[in-house]
Design an enzyme around this catalytic site. Structure first.
Site, PDB file in Angstrom:
ATOM      1  N   LYS A   1       0.816  -1.211   0.000  1.00 47.50           N
ATOM      2  CA  LYS A   1       0.000   0.000   0.000  1.00 47.50           C
ATOM      3  C   LYS A   1       0.849   1.260   0.000  1.00 47.50           C
ATOM      4  O   LYS A   1       0.491   2.262  -0.622  1.00 47.50           O
ATOM      5  CB  LYS A   1      -0.941  -0.005   1.205  1.00 47.50           C
ATOM      6  CG  LYS A   1      -2.052  -1.038   1.095  1.00 47.50           C
ATOM      7  CD  LYS A   1      -3.036  -0.918   2.249  1.00 47.50           C
ATOM      8  CE  LYS A   1      -4.173  -1.907   2.091  1.00 47.50           C
ATOM      9  NZ  LYS A   1      -5.183  -1.771   3.178  1.00 47.50           N
TER      10      LYS A   1
ATOM     11  N   LYS B   1      -6.352  -9.536  -8.093  1.00 47.96           N
ATOM     12  CA  LYS B   1      -7.525  -9.740  -7.256  1.00 47.96           C
ATOM     13  C   LYS B   1      -8.582  -8.678  -7.563  1.00 47.96           C
ATOM     14  O   LYS B   1      -8.261  -7.516  -7.806  1.00 47.96           O
ATOM     15  CB  LYS B   1      -7.129  -9.673  -5.775  1.00 47.96           C
ATOM     16  CG  LYS B   1      -8.211 -10.088  -4.811  1.00 47.96           C
ATOM     17  CD  LYS B   1      -7.687 -10.071  -3.381  1.00 47.96           C
ATOM     18  CE  LYS B   1      -8.770 -10.447  -2.388  1.00 47.96           C
ATOM     19  NZ  LYS B   1      -8.276 -10.406  -0.998  1.00 47.96           N
TER      20      LYS B   1
ATOM     21  N   LYS C   1     -11.980  -3.024  -5.034  1.00 46.44           N
ATOM     22  CA  LYS C   1     -12.771  -1.799  -5.102  1.00 46.44           C
ATOM     23  C   LYS C   1     -11.918  -0.606  -5.520  1.00 46.44           C
ATOM     24  O   LYS C   1     -12.455   0.431  -5.929  1.00 46.44           O
ATOM     25  CB  LYS C   1     -13.443  -1.534  -3.756  1.00 46.44           C
ATOM     26  CG  LYS C   1     -12.496  -1.289  -2.607  1.00 46.44           C
ATOM     27  CD  LYS C   1     -13.216  -1.111  -1.269  1.00 46.44           C
ATOM     28  CE  LYS C   1     -13.758  -2.409  -0.746  1.00 46.44           C
ATOM     29  NZ  LYS C   1     -14.342  -2.268   0.617  1.00 46.44           N
TER      30      LYS C   1
END
Length: 332
Positions: free
Chosen positions: A111, A194, A197
């Site tokens: 991240k 994957k 969102k």
């Protein structure tokens, strides 16, 4: 009865991966365990969130969970920030967990990327908050995907170190519950990624808020390859998009993937996709309709979450009191 804790970030766009990989499994667990389900809004703000969107997304995630079959009368359903003990225990764990443990967390590296010096302290330390989420209820089991196993291992290490440091047998070591089929639903545009969102393309995922026409369009546009449907699992690892769609069909129909492959062997992708559309709409359509009904009455959702928070606080506060006594905090 054994106790489960699990949470989901309210960052919008609940999608098919969330449903098949988590929420559907939670629904099936609610008759076997005492279940505590949480919208982890404090985790969400480890990266910037628009405040109005965060409020709306928290209600939408709650609506999605209820619409999918999670019974708020049977389970504890709330948003994390309404139970202060999560953050209070997280500070204790900040002083128990080691920097080296957090430095090994792969999700922070993913991240933060190349700009980890600009990442928030919260993003670095949020595995300790995740440990607190679980252990403030002395949860015995946590449903996790493969990408969350490392964080659960950290929670176990932290519980063990706390117990050892203070010479107590206080926190349980929570066990993972990992489900086999469709725990990783992949992107409709790239079978190696994957479903997420955060993907810029809305065509990469089927959202739980998508209507029948949108679901049909996304499935038709889903990436495939030039070969016919396979007749066995052999070689599927080299065809990630085909494997993903077959896995989605298998999960939605509660069938074994091998059985689905045999059923569609050598048929055209267009024929398979038409059946996948019908199946996806039959499963997600009622959820979509119920979500819309719930979202039209935000005061009802707020009341459900308020009642859930009262129940969560009733469990968490005595546990936190015991932790403070063990640590030696003076409570005049």
């Amino acid at each position: 009865m054994q106790r489960i804790f699990s949470g989901v970030q309210p960052t919008g766009n609940l999608h098919l991966g969330n449903y098949l990989g988590a929420i559907r499994n939670w629904v099936r667990l609610q008759d076997q365990y005492e279940c505590i389900f949480c919208m982890v809004d404090q985790h969400a703000i480890t990266v910037w969130q628009d405040p109005k969107e965060l409020t709306r997304n928290t209600r939408e995630v709650a609506a999605g969970m209820i619409a999918a079959g999670i019974d708020p009368a049977k389970n504890v359903l709330f948003n994390q920030s309404t139970v202060p003990a999560h953050a209070q225990l997280a500070w204790v764990f900040n002083c128990v967990a080691r920097m080296g443990w957090l430095n090994r967390m792969t999700q922070f590296k993913e991240k933060a990327g190349k700009h980890k010096e600009n990442a928030s302290v919260g993003l670095f330390a949020y595995p300790n908050l995740m440990s607190a989420d679980i252990l403030i209820y002395k949860a015995t089991h946590v449903p996790v995907g493969e990408d969350q196993k490392q964080h659960l291992e950290l929670a176990r290490d932290t519980a063990q170190k706390f117990n050892n440091d203070y010479g107590v047998d206080f926190f349980p070591l929570p066990e993972p519950l990992i489900f086999g089929a469709a725990t990783r639903v992949m992107s409709l545009r790239d079978g190696a990624k994957k479903m997420s969102k955060s993907d810029e393309s809305d065509y990469s995922r089927i959202n739980m808020t998508d209507d029948a026409d949108t679901i049909a369009l996304k499935v038709r546009k889903a990436k495939t390859d030039l070969f016919p449907m396979p007749h066995s699992v052999e070689g599927l690892e080299e065809r990630p998009e085909a494997s993903n769609l077959l896995g989605i069909y298998a999960a939605l129909s509660d069938r074994d993937k091998t059985e689905v492959i045999h059923h569609f062997a050598e048929r055209q992708f267009s024929e398979f996709k038409a059946e996948l559309v019908d199946l996806a709409v039959s499963v997600l359509g009622p959820i979509n309709a119920e979500m819309k009904r719930l979202m039209a009455d935000p005061s009802h959702i707020d009341a459900v979450l308020r009642q859930g928070a009262e129940r969560a606080n009733a469990i968490a506060e005595p546990i936190l009191k015991d932790v403070y006594d063990i640590v030696g905090f003076l409570r005049p």
